[in-house]
Design an enzyme around this catalytic site. Sequence first.
Site, short mmCIF file in Angstrom:
data_model
loop_
_atom_site.label_atom_id
_atom_site.label_comp_id
_atom_site.label_asym_id
_atom_site.label_seq_id
_atom_site.Cartn_x
_atom_site.Cartn_y
_atom_site.Cartn_z
N ALA A 134 40.56 15.64 60.19
CA ALA A 134 40.95 14.32 59.67
C ALA A 134 41.86 13.59 60.65
CB ALA A 134 41.66 14.49 58.32
N TYR A 142 45.87 5.93 69.78
CA TYR A 142 45.04 7.08 69.39
C TYR A 142 45.30 8.27 70.32
CZ TYR A 142 40.87 10.01 68.91
OH TYR A 142 40.02 11.08 68.74
#
Length: 314
Positions: A82, A148
């Site tokens: 996740a 990210y």
Amino acid sequence: MPRDPASDLAGKSVLVTGGAGFIGSHLAAAMTDHCDVTVLDDLSTGEAANVPEDAEFVEGDVRDSVDVEAAMDGADVVFHQAALADVRTSVRSPVEAHRRTASGTVKVLDAARREDARVVTASSAAIYGQPDTLPIHESDRKTPTSPYGIDKLAADQHTRAYADLYDLPTVALRYFNVYGPGRTDGGYSGVVSAFLDRARSDAVLTVHGDGTQTRDFVHVEDVVQANLLAATTSDTGQAYNVGTGTGVTVQEVAERVTRILDSDSSIAYGDPREGDIKHSRAAIGRARSQLGYEPSYSFGDGLETLVERASVTN
Ligand code: NAD
């Protein structure tokens, strides 16, 4: 018949976070014959329909310790997939990205520490940023260029620190550009499915930049293989690159896709994407020697399989 690496996990309870997403759903499906599989996913990008029938699905959030601890109850191994897995969304929403990717990983690791469960986390080639040399080795400089990549680097380092500080068996797998059935959009592995979709209707394939940028495209089944090997290795507390060791240009992706589909699509060239790195290719010697990982798909073979499967299911 080749040995199924999931059989080494026979009888174990496993948790797959992000198991309703692209990679997590393939991973969960590979284990349901041998293990009790639970999937924890908040369905922010994943879909409940992706969760294999034989897995237990818990809708919940890795940012919430209560959800994580409940889903992890009795788990022997956790595969933590996740994350907010999209570079461009992380640039638009860095706080949200940080919570999902970095904080979410610490929550999962900490619950695993209490449960004494092994953890395999999904790290990323994005942690390296612009490489100085190719292929990229695990010890190379890490200067991620996006929220990210920065959050993935934090998650990757927390994974190692939980092994160093608390003796928890952990492994971080640094995926390069993953493609395969079920991948729909985003980033440079999404380029494979995006080009396939467009080429099927003879639409223009738009390449960002001049098309000479290279990526190491790795088939999702090889990523699953690496996860299963990481779940039983004695070489924990380590990070491993997961790619093929071969770079493919985006131009080649476009040309192969049109050829294989016998499409009339033309190729157009748009502005390069800001902050894009030029070349990326994994050194996979560490995964080979310590995990016994061996990619089974070249890009050409993987693409053909993808097209064949799509024609069977359509
Ligand atoms: P994906 O978006 O298909 O899957 C991510 C899943 O996580 C989704 O199902 C989403 O709903 C779930 N999720 C997100 N936030 C959550 C939260 N807070 N709580 C619970 N679930 C949550 O992406 P993917 O391509 O399958 O990526 C899986 C992992 O692999 C990610 O960690 C990603 O960063 C990493 N990775 C992917 C690639 C690639 O090329 N696809 C490359 C490198 C690393």
